[in-house]
Enzyme design. Sequence first.
Site: not given
Length: 336
Positions: A116, A199, A202
């Site tokens: 991230k 993956k 969202k």
Amino acid sequence: MTPSKKKVLVTGLQPTAGIHLGNYLGAIRSWVTLQEQTESFFFIADLHALTLPQDPKQLRTKALDCVAMLLACGINPKKSHIFLQSQVYGHADLAWILGCMTPIGQLERMTQFKDKASRRGEDFIGAGLLYYPVLMAADILIYGANLVPVGDDQRQHVELARDLAVRFNGLHGNAFPVPEAFFPPNCARVMSLQNPSTKMSKSDPNQSGTVFLSDDEETVRKKIRAAVTDSGKEIRASADKPGMANLLQILSGLGGRKIAELETIYCGSTYGKFKDAVADAAVEAICPIGKKFAGLKDQESTLLEVVREGRKAAQLRADEILAAVREKIGLVAAGI
Ligand code: AQP
């Protein structure tokens, strides 16, 4: 709901965007089953969402949407506690206590942090992103969890919660059960339809790679038909065919057949026909949930009532465990 001798289950969901097929197959679907055998605490992780910038108005809406989606998926507030993480006092306190026992290096090595942080590029990266797994350990330990059902991306984080439970118990005496992670037998890591090496997520900027539970039938079919595969012809799950392997695991997760069985059934079929079968199964599973969600999402007073009730039970348990922790480490109890 009266306290029971059942195992305690704790898990959460970030209200960062809509809930997707990966969240459903990797996590929520097993929560629905496990709530029957456990005392379950399901929280909307609104404090975790703050690790990345959020629009305040949207955060509120998304948090309540997550509650509506949990209900639509089959989480039953008469059997389980559903609540907003930020409304239960103690998560952040316990996170501080646990953080003082956590080596910084262990946090810096977390795959999700590195991933991230690197995606933020030159943008601001708050310390909360690094500290996220400690807060997650507190979320789990503050309810005395025995079982934490999550997708594979949370493996390292649950491992940290286990390490911290062992470390705290060793230093100060038993305060926490050592929680076990629970991963579903398949679909623990559903991949993006557009980039099967990452993956399904969202916050993926390419929304065509993510099937949301609120997508309508046409959108679900379109996204699955456009899924990236390869230039071959064989319907087979192998390392050199990550797109096909992902679609096979999705169909297996949705329909309950083993991947090897599906490879036999679809042997000789075209990619187009196979994708249609995946789309049919996805539509059958997702669209009824989407319809229930649409009926629930504007019932704000019902949703607020659900989290009010959930909060009461969660706060009672959190107070009890945090009081024991405070006493063990020598913090003076309030009122003395
Ligand atoms: N792709 C996935 N496959 C299987 N399980 C998944 N989970 C998340 N993505 C997949 C599991 O879903 C639960 C709730 O997820 P979350 O909202 O707390 O976690 P997340 O990792 O933040 O989800 P996203 O979709 O990747 O959100 P962003 O984009 O905001 O980071 C967890 O049990 C998780 O393991």
